[in-house]
Every structure is written in C-alpha cells, then in structure tokens.
Design an enzyme around this catalytic site. Structure first.
Site, PDB file in Angstrom:
ATOM      1  N   ASP A   1      34.116  35.422  34.800  1.00 18.53           N
ATOM      2  CA  ASP A   1      34.287  36.529  35.733  1.00 18.53           C
ATOM      3  C   ASP A   1      34.414  37.931  35.136  1.00 18.53           C
ATOM      4  O   ASP A   1      33.680  38.830  35.484  1.00 18.53           O
ATOM      5  CB  ASP A   1      35.522  36.281  36.611  1.00 18.53           C
ATOM      6  CG  ASP A   1      35.465  34.950  37.367  1.00 18.53           C
ATOM      7  OD1 ASP A   1      34.526  34.160  37.144  1.00 18.53           O
ATOM      8  OD2 ASP A   1      36.363  34.711  38.185  1.00 18.53           O
TER       9      ASP A   1
ATOM     10  N   GLU B   1      44.799  26.366  31.823  1.00 19.14           N
ATOM     11  CA  GLU B   1      43.438  26.860  32.067  1.00 19.14           C
ATOM     12  C   GLU B   1      42.843  27.431  30.775  1.00 19.14           C
ATOM     13  O   GLU B   1      41.714  27.153  30.424  1.00 19.14           O
ATOM     14  CB  GLU B   1      43.526  27.946  33.161  1.00 19.14           C
ATOM     15  CG  GLU B   1      42.221  28.479  33.677  1.00 19.14           C
ATOM     16  CD  GLU B   1      42.439  29.493  34.794  1.00 19.14           C
ATOM     17  OE1 GLU B   1      43.595  29.964  34.972  1.00 19.14           O
ATOM     18  OE2 GLU B   1      41.466  29.820  35.492  1.00 19.14           O
TER      19      GLU B   1
HETATM   20  C1  DGY Z   1      38.378  33.576  41.301  1.00 19.09           C
HETATM   21  O1  DGY Z   1      38.715  33.696  42.477  1.00 19.09           O
HETATM   22  O2  DGY Z   1      39.013  34.031  40.347  1.00 19.09           O
HETATM   23  C2  DGY Z   1      37.215  32.781  40.984  1.00 19.09           C
HETATM   24  O3  DGY Z   1      36.984  32.692  39.617  1.00 19.09           O
HETATM   25  C3  DGY Z   1      36.001  33.240  41.672  1.00 19.09           C
HETATM   26  O4  DGY Z   1      35.144  32.184  41.594  1.00 19.09           O
END
Ligand code: DGY
Length: 415
Positions: A161, A385
């Site tokens: 992201d 994570e």
């Molecule tokens: C989030 O909401 O952080 C997700 O990675 C989007 O897919």
C-alpha cells in the site's frame, strides 16, 4: 522437530482455524475482517499442510466472487463489519456480496500449484480452478498491462500500500476534496505503523474516481489519475502464468495461452530496469518517471527468473544494514521507516515469496538465510503482520493468517 517448533506449529494452526469464518479466512480479526485476495491464497497454502480439502475451499470461495470480466477483487465483503473503512458503501461496486473494485497481486495460481503438490489427490478441484485463473490472468493483460508491463491503478492493488514506489504517481492525485471520513485501521494498530492521512486522502480519491466511472476497469487504467508499472505485480504475474501452465498440464486441463502470456510479459520487463541506479524499479506511466527507489517489488525478480548481478549486490547490502530479515525498502534511503508498513518492515509472507525465487535461481544459501531470519522473528516475536528489521520488534496486526501459513509451509521447516 523440536518441542518449541511443535508448539509453534500448533499455535499457527490455531491461528488459521481461529481466523476461519467458514469457507474463507480473514487476515486478522479486527483490522481486516473480510476476505482479502492474496492473503487468502497464502491461507490456502497454510491449510494445505493439515487440511487440503479446506485449502481448496479457500481458493474456491475467492474465485466464486470473480467478476464477469475476469477480475478477482481485492476484498470480498462477506458480511457487514463497522470496524473497517472503506467498506462496501464507499466502494459501491454493485456486486452481491459486495466487493472492492480493484484487484491484488495474482499469487493464487502459484499457491494452487503448491496446494496440489501437498496432496495430489485433489486434481479435479485444481482442474476446475484452471479456467478461472486463466480468465483472471487475461483480465490483467487486458485491463492492467500497459506499455507491455503490469500496472496498478491504486496503491492497494499492489498489496504494498504505502511503498515509497507510489509517491511519484500519488503526487498527481488530488486528495483535497474527499470529504470527511473516519479511519478504522488506526483504532486497531499504532498509527505510526500505518499509512499517513495524506496517503489515505488520495487512496479515497482514487476509490471515488472508480466509483464515478462505474468501475469500468479499462477506463480506470486508461483515464484514471494513477497508473504505475509495478515490478512486484509484474514478477508475480509472470510466475503465476508459468505456474498455471504447469498446473494445467499436471491435472490435464486446457492451459490456454498461459505460457504465451508469460512470454509476452517477460518481453516487456526491460522498461522496469532503472539503468541509472542499477535495479528494478516502479515507473509512473502518467509522467514516464521512475520511482528511483530500491524497494520490495524488486526483491521478487528471482521469482520470475529475472535476477541480475546488480540485484544480488543490493540484496547483500540491504541485508548487511539490518539484523532481522529482508527490509521492504532500502535501509540507506532517507524515506526508510523501520516500523511503517511497506516503508521498511520485514514481512514473513513476503520473505517466503522472495525465498521461493532465490531457491529456484539456485541461491540456496540466501533462501535459507531468509528462512532462518524469518523463523527467528516469529519465534521471538509471534505471528505478527510484519517486524521492525532493525530491532526485530513485532508490528502491525497480531495472530496474522499469512504469517501462520508461511510458518507451517516454510519458515518453521528447517531443511
Ligand atoms: C487496508 O485497508 O489497509 C488494506 O490494505 C487495503 O487493502
């Protein structure tokens, strides 16, 4: 196997089972309460170590929500959950059940091949998936390959992201007019480990653009405010097409043009080589500018047989600069941030993908080092994570599905 590994195996299985919502697995309770595309493919790989039937169900549920044009969405909103933003009403894709309107890195064919290898008796279920995988890969070619290379229309489509890669393209996205909204992610996880507000404003502006054109996928790529060639998706898609051709042959299904797609995509890769800096790089197609950063996407080159001596040298340097696993961004870069999501942290599932490529390229020592580093992070910090690669601190969400999955399939399996 030691007692310690046995109990970690049990814990990993318990995490997969605990995140199972009946036919699909959430990445982690709270932060990510729905089915995410590439998380789910890794979940299937994890399940294949103790319940192959459940592994196939995971993939089948994901592909049951494939769009008619072949796209497999990045989120399937199986049920309501107020704890996540942006939810179904923000995406407004008109699908039932609701889904998001973009995709995510196509790792499913690679994972399906591994799931079949774990228990070859499920040939029929694999064969039934092949045409769906083919449709999805063809969708990538039609709706996302521009200038010969796989692109993304939203940073979320890369799965990485807030990688520094996207800053150059996001600079052209106007996030000033998205209206008021309430983030939910920062209520689950320390905000200093998440993308910033300025990034979120732009993420939303891109969602609003997609909604405004009725999620026409070709128009999204051709007219949208953001279009960047992504080395991560590019390498994953090449590998996925190759794996799909092999999977189809293994189960006697029609491989279609899977091998040809891989070959065509390989021919387009050169435009992602940043010659001035000597590494694979993301490129903004709107301004024809490289991101000019050594980032996580480049580490997947070996997965697509695209390793180069320069990349081996970069790997050694990055490794030398941190103590715990592979950083997702060049630690020498001023934007490196050891705890902020994709701007530095080490991600166990990502390490597993990188190691798969390294092993296939004959780099066994490097692959084993990555495995051992990842195993140590999990042993000392839990199934988080991601991890701070400088200090080894666990970060982001805990009890994470794909971290548990790669423990069972790879990190916890000393060779
Ligand atoms: C989030 O909401 O952080 C997700 O990675 C989007 O897919």
């Amino acid at each position: 196997m030691t007692r310690m590994s046995e109990s970690l195996d049990e814990r990993a299985r318990a995490i997969l089972l605990g995140n199972d919502r009946g036919g699909y697995t959430v990445p982690t309770a709270g932060l990510y309460p729905f089915q995410w595309n590439w998380d789910s493919a890794f979940a299937a790989w994890g399940f294949s170590t103790f319940d192959p039937d459940r592994a196939w169900t995971e993939l089948e549920t994901l592909f049951a929500h494939q769009w008619p044009d072949g796209m497999v969405p990045h989120i399937v909103f199986h049920r309501d959950d107020e704890g996540y933003f942006p939810g179904p009403t923000v995406w407004s894709t008109g699908r039932t059940p609701a889904t998001s309107g973009i995709s995510q890195p196509p790792v499913a064919a690679t994972m399906a091949r591994l799931v079949l290898a774990a228990d070859p008796s499920h040939r029929e279920r694999a064969a039934a998936l092949v045409p769906k995988l083919l449709d999805w890969h063809r969708w990538w070619i039609r709706a996302r390959v521009r200038d010969g290379v796989a692109c993304i229309v939203h940073p979320w489509e890369s799965g990485r992201d807030n990688a520094f890669d996207w800053d150059v393209g996001m600079a052209n996205v106007d996030g000033s007019d998205v209206g008021p909204y309430q983030r939910r992610d920062t209520g689950h996880v320390d905000p200093s480990m998440r993308p910033t507000k300025a990034e979120y404003d732009r993420y939303l502006a891109l969602v609003q653009f997609g909604r405004g054109i009725g999620w026409d996928q070709v128009r999204l790529a051709d007219e949208g405010p953001f279009l960047m060639a992504d080395p991560g998706v590019a390498f994953i898609l090449i590998r996925a097409c190759e794996d799909l051709a092999v999977l189809a042959a293994e189960v006697g299904a029609d491989p279609g043009d899977a091998a040809e797609m891989a070959e065509g995509l390989r021919a387009g890769l050169d435009t992602l080589w940043n010659d001035a800096r000597g590494h694979w790089d993301a490129r903004d197609l709107r301004t024809d500018t490289f991101a000019n950063v050594l980032s996580s996407g480049a580490w997947l080159c070996w997965l697509a047989g695209a390793g180069r001596p320069e990349m081996e040298a970069h790997l050694a340097t990055a490794w030398g600069a941190v103590r715990h696993g592979l950083p997702t961004m060049d630690p020498a870069h001023p934007g490196f941030d050891a705890r902020r999501y994709w701007r530095g942290p080490a991600w166990p599932f990502y390490n597993a993908l990188v190691a798969m490529g390294l092993r296939d390229a004959g780099k066994d020592a490097e692959a084993e080092r990555l495995r051992a580093d990842t195993a140590a992070l999990i042993r000392n910090g839990g199934f988080n994570e991601y991890f701070d690669p400088v200090e080894g601190t666990p970060c982001g969400g805990s009890d994470f599905t794909w971290t548990a999955a790669v423990w069972l399939t790879w990190a916890g399996r000393e060779r």
